[in-house]
Design a protein around this motif. Structure first.
Motif, PDB file in Angstrom:
ATOM      1  N   GLN A   1       6.253  -6.915  -7.480  1.00 57.51           N
ATOM      2  CA  GLN A   1       5.462  -6.031  -7.713  1.00 57.51           C
ATOM      3  C   GLN A   1       4.280  -6.024  -6.549  1.00 57.51           C
ATOM      4  N   VAL A   2       3.629  -4.714  -6.353  1.00 56.12           N
ATOM      5  CA  VAL A   2       2.885  -4.622  -5.229  1.00 56.12           C
ATOM      6  C   VAL A   2       1.606  -4.211  -5.790  1.00 56.12           C
ATOM      7  N   GLN A   3       0.475  -4.734  -5.389  1.00 53.92           N
ATOM      8  CA  GLN A   3      -0.862  -4.465  -5.790  1.00 53.92           C
ATOM      9  C   GLN A   3      -1.533  -3.669  -4.651  1.00 53.92           C
ATOM     10  N   SER A  27       4.735  -7.977  -3.430  1.00 56.61           N
ATOM     11  CA  SER A  27       6.073  -8.110  -2.722  1.00 56.61           C
ATOM     12  C   SER A  27       5.768  -6.923  -1.533  1.00 56.61           C
ATOM     13  N   VAL A  28       5.070  -7.469  -0.541  1.00 57.44           N
ATOM     14  CA  VAL A  28       4.787  -6.316   0.541  1.00 57.44           C
ATOM     15  C   VAL A  28       5.963  -6.200   1.380  1.00 57.44           C
ATOM     16  N   ILE A  99       7.968   2.194  -1.001  1.00 61.66           N
ATOM     17  CA  ILE A  99       8.671   1.001  -1.289  1.00 61.66           C
ATOM     18  C   ILE A  99      10.073   1.532  -1.745  1.00 61.66           C
ATOM     19  N   VAL A 100      10.888   0.421  -0.848  1.00 57.84           N
ATOM     20  CA  VAL A 100      12.238   0.591  -1.457  1.00 57.84           C
ATOM     21  C   VAL A 100      12.728  -0.512  -2.158  1.00 57.84           C
ATOM     22  N   TYR A 106      10.295   4.648  -3.743  1.00 59.18           N
ATOM     23  CA  TYR A 106       9.335   5.318  -4.596  1.00 59.18           C
ATOM     24  C   TYR A 106       7.843   4.830  -3.955  1.00 59.18           C
ATOM     25  N   ASP A 107       6.731   5.569  -4.300  1.00 59.25           N
ATOM     26  CA  ASP A 107       5.668   5.559  -3.950  1.00 59.25           C
ATOM     27  C   ASP A 107       4.678   4.634  -4.936  1.00 59.25           C
ATOM     28  N   HIS A 108       4.120   3.530  -4.667  1.00 56.63           N
ATOM     29  CA  HIS A 108       3.282   2.856  -5.606  1.00 56.63           C
ATOM     30  C   HIS A 108       1.736   3.157  -5.354  1.00 56.63           C
ATOM     31  N   TRP A 109       1.052   3.516  -6.199  1.00 59.29           N
ATOM     32  CA  TRP A 109      -0.376   4.344  -6.005  1.00 59.29           C
ATOM     33  C   TRP A 109      -1.623   3.065  -6.273  1.00 59.29           C
ATOM     34  N   GLY A 110      -2.507   3.263  -5.493  1.00 59.28           N
ATOM     35  CA  GLY A 110      -3.716   2.709  -5.814  1.00 59.28           C
ATOM     36  C   GLY A 110      -4.565   3.330  -6.785  1.00 59.28           C
TER      37      GLY A 110
END
Length: 119
Positions: A1-3, A27-28, A99-100, A106-110
């Protein structure tokens, strides 16, 4: 997970400058690019700027020469320096990490941050 954590909410006069920042955590290592999007009322969300893992950048034509996307010393931090701001730059600005994950990209948004340019 990315924040993603964004900062730089601003009210600025036309012609002024503002810097937005976005810090990624979690998970950068799966991030291949960082992006800034924006969405103005009644308009579609548009991609403003991208910085890839190799440092290459691209911009939408309307901000070329005025906006600069860059990474911090900690490469999971990205900035958007906005100069010579115009009324049309008023929008909610979103940081997004590309993110791969295996075969999926896909794109993870703020959460978005409001930028208002006044006359």
């Amino acid at each position: 997970q990315v924040q993603l954590g964004e900062s730089g909410v601003g009210l600025v006069q036309a012609g002024g400058s503002l810097r937005l920042s976005c810090a990624a955590s979690g998970s950068v290592f799966n991030i291949i690019a960082m992006n800034w999007f924006r969405q103005a009322p009644g308009r579609q969300r548009e991609l403003v700027a991208t910085i890839n893992s190799d440092g290459s950048t691209r911009y939408v034509d309307s901000v070329k020469g005025r906006f600069t996307i860059s990474r911090g010393v900690a490469k999971n931090t990205v900035f958007l320096q906005m100069n010579s701001l115009k009324l049309d730059d008023t929008a909610v600005y979103y940081c997004a990490a590309t993110i791969v994950d295996g075969m999926v990209t896909y794109d993870h948004w703020g959460q978005g941050t409001q930028v208002t340019v006044s006359s």
